[in-house]
Design a protein around this motif. Structure first.
Motif, PDB file in Angstrom:
ATOM      1  N   LEU A 145     169.676  49.248  18.399  1.00  0.00           N
ATOM      2  CA  LEU A 145     168.532  48.751  19.149  1.00  0.00           C
ATOM      3  C   LEU A 145     168.784  48.829  20.655  1.00  0.00           C
ATOM      4  O   LEU A 145     167.920  49.189  21.433  1.00  0.00           O
ATOM      5  CB  LEU A 145     168.277  47.305  18.741  1.00  0.00           C
ATOM      6  N   LEU A 152     164.421  53.796  26.297  1.00  0.00           N
ATOM      7  CA  LEU A 152     163.112  53.384  26.790  1.00  0.00           C
ATOM      8  C   LEU A 152     163.188  53.065  28.285  1.00  0.00           C
ATOM      9  O   LEU A 152     162.314  53.427  29.060  1.00  0.00           O
ATOM     10  CB  LEU A 152     162.638  52.161  26.002  1.00  0.00           C
ATOM     11  N   PHE A 164     165.250  42.804  27.976  1.00  0.00           N
ATOM     12  CA  PHE A 164     164.465  43.377  26.907  1.00  0.00           C
ATOM     13  C   PHE A 164     162.984  42.994  26.932  1.00  0.00           C
ATOM     14  O   PHE A 164     162.124  43.863  26.849  1.00  0.00           O
ATOM     15  CB  PHE A 164     165.097  42.998  25.579  1.00  0.00           C
ATOM     16  N   PRO A 165     162.653  41.731  27.053  1.00  0.00           N
ATOM     17  CA  PRO A 165     161.232  41.383  27.004  1.00  0.00           C
ATOM     18  C   PRO A 165     160.444  42.008  28.155  1.00  0.00           C
ATOM     19  O   PRO A 165     159.341  42.508  27.939  1.00  0.00           O
ATOM     20  CB  PRO A 165     161.222  39.861  27.078  1.00  0.00           C
ATOM     21  N   LEU A 168     159.802  45.617  27.517  1.00  0.00           N
ATOM     22  CA  LEU A 168     158.734  45.887  26.559  1.00  0.00           C
ATOM     23  C   LEU A 168     157.360  45.767  27.197  1.00  0.00           C
ATOM     24  O   LEU A 168     156.482  46.598  26.968  1.00  0.00           O
ATOM     25  CB  LEU A 168     158.832  44.931  25.374  1.00  0.00           C
ATOM     26  N   SER A 169     157.169  44.734  27.998  1.00  0.00           N
ATOM     27  CA  SER A 169     155.843  44.592  28.595  1.00  0.00           C
ATOM     28  C   SER A 169     155.589  45.710  29.601  1.00  0.00           C
ATOM     29  O   SER A 169     154.477  46.242  29.694  1.00  0.00           O
ATOM     30  CB  SER A 169     155.688  43.221  29.244  1.00  0.00           C
ATOM     31  N   ALA A 171     156.803  48.669  29.419  1.00  0.00           N
ATOM     32  CA  ALA A 171     156.567  49.890  28.647  1.00  0.00           C
ATOM     33  C   ALA A 171     155.145  49.924  28.109  1.00  0.00           C
ATOM     34  O   ALA A 171     154.494  50.976  28.128  1.00  0.00           O
ATOM     35  CB  ALA A 171     157.566  49.982  27.501  1.00  0.00           C
TER      36      ALA A 171
END
Lengths: 205, 85
Positions: A145, A152, A164-165, A168-169, A171
């Protein structure tokens, strides 16, 4: 913002209207201060129009038709216009603008110092270039992961070291913006192709 | 995150992944949306971003070709503007 949509019977527009309405509902129900932060804003007709006009303006400045570098300049202009349309609310947009100004300053300096045409080091993806220079700090310490998250982070400009969070947003916003960019550029290409007169092929000077 | 520094729990990761999946309508629509595995979703996201990049590159290629005809005829630019509004 009233969702007054023009009556264009296109499936894409219906989807846009639904998205916009959903965005409006969450807007009025949720926090007022955080308007237009959801990635769904990239699906509104208004954003599309704003970006299209910005793109057109930027493309006017790109004196295209000069050969292989034209496509790259078009891509960079499109990316810059996209980042500007984000209004500085996302990390990737700020990174794109930073890189654009930095690479332009660098190219200008190179051009001033030596009058030879300096070959720009793959200006197509400035983000990729900057990230591959700084090698991978940690190998697969965490499960696969982490590796995927790293990949990413490399793809989204300016998000390499993000937790990480946030990654993600960023991305998700970036993907929504890219989709809009694709739609706008495709529409522009279609318009140009239909408008282009039956003139003979342009002779490059 | 305030709870743990340096290592996020699996639960939090799963939560974030589901949030991402919800935020990406295209990403979840491509497959059966049952692939809730975090790793697969991230991989798909990466692939999707790459394909979007590729598409933008192709489009800018096409646009640069079309633009060369545009420069010769300036009134066409106004037509295109009106088409896009």
């Amino acid at each position: 913002m009233a969702s007054s949509s023009s009556t264009i019977p296109a499936a894409a527009d219906e989807r846009d209207r639904k998205r916009k309405r959903a965005g409006d509902e969450t807007e009025t129900g949720g926090v007022k201060g955080r308007r237009q932060e959801a990635p769904s804003r990239w699906r509104t007709r208004r954003e599309h129009e704003i970006y299209s006009s910005k793109l057109l303006d930027a493309l006017r400045l790109v004196r295209a038709g000069r050969g292989p570098s034209a496509a790259r300049e078009v891509r960079q202009a499109a990316d810059r216009a996209l980042a500007v349309a984000a209004r500085g609310r996302s990390r990737w947009s700020r990174a794109v603008l930073l890189l654009a100004s930095r690479s332009r300053a660098r190219a200008h300096r190179v051009r001033l110092s030596s009058r030879a045409p300096a070959p720009q080091p793959q200006g197509r993806r400035p983000s990729m270039d900057a990230s591959t220079s700084s090698s991978v700090s940690r190998s697969s310490s965490a499960p696969a992961l982490a590796r995927k998250a790293q990949e990413l982070g490399r793809l989204v400009p300016g998000c390499r070291k993000l937790p990480f969070p946030a990654l993600l947003s960023e991305a998700s916003d970036y993907i929504a913006a890219l989709e809009m960019q694709v739609r706008a550029m495709a529409a522009l290409a279609q318009a140009l192709a239909s408008v282009a007169p039956s003139s003979p092929s342009p002779s490059p000077s | 995150m305030s709870s743990r520094r340096g290592r996020i729990t699996d639960e939090e990761i799963n939560e974030l992944i589901s949030k991402l999946q919800a935020l990406l309508p295209e990403s979840s629509r491509r497959r059966a949306a049952s692939r809730s595995s975090a790793s697969k979703l991230l991989k798909e996201t990466c692939g999707y971003i790459k394909s979007l990049h590729q598409e933008v590159d192709d489009l800018s290629d096409r646009l640069s070709e079309l633009m060369s005809t545009l420069d010769d005829n300036s009134p066409q630019a106004e037509i295109i503007r009106s088409l896009l509004r």
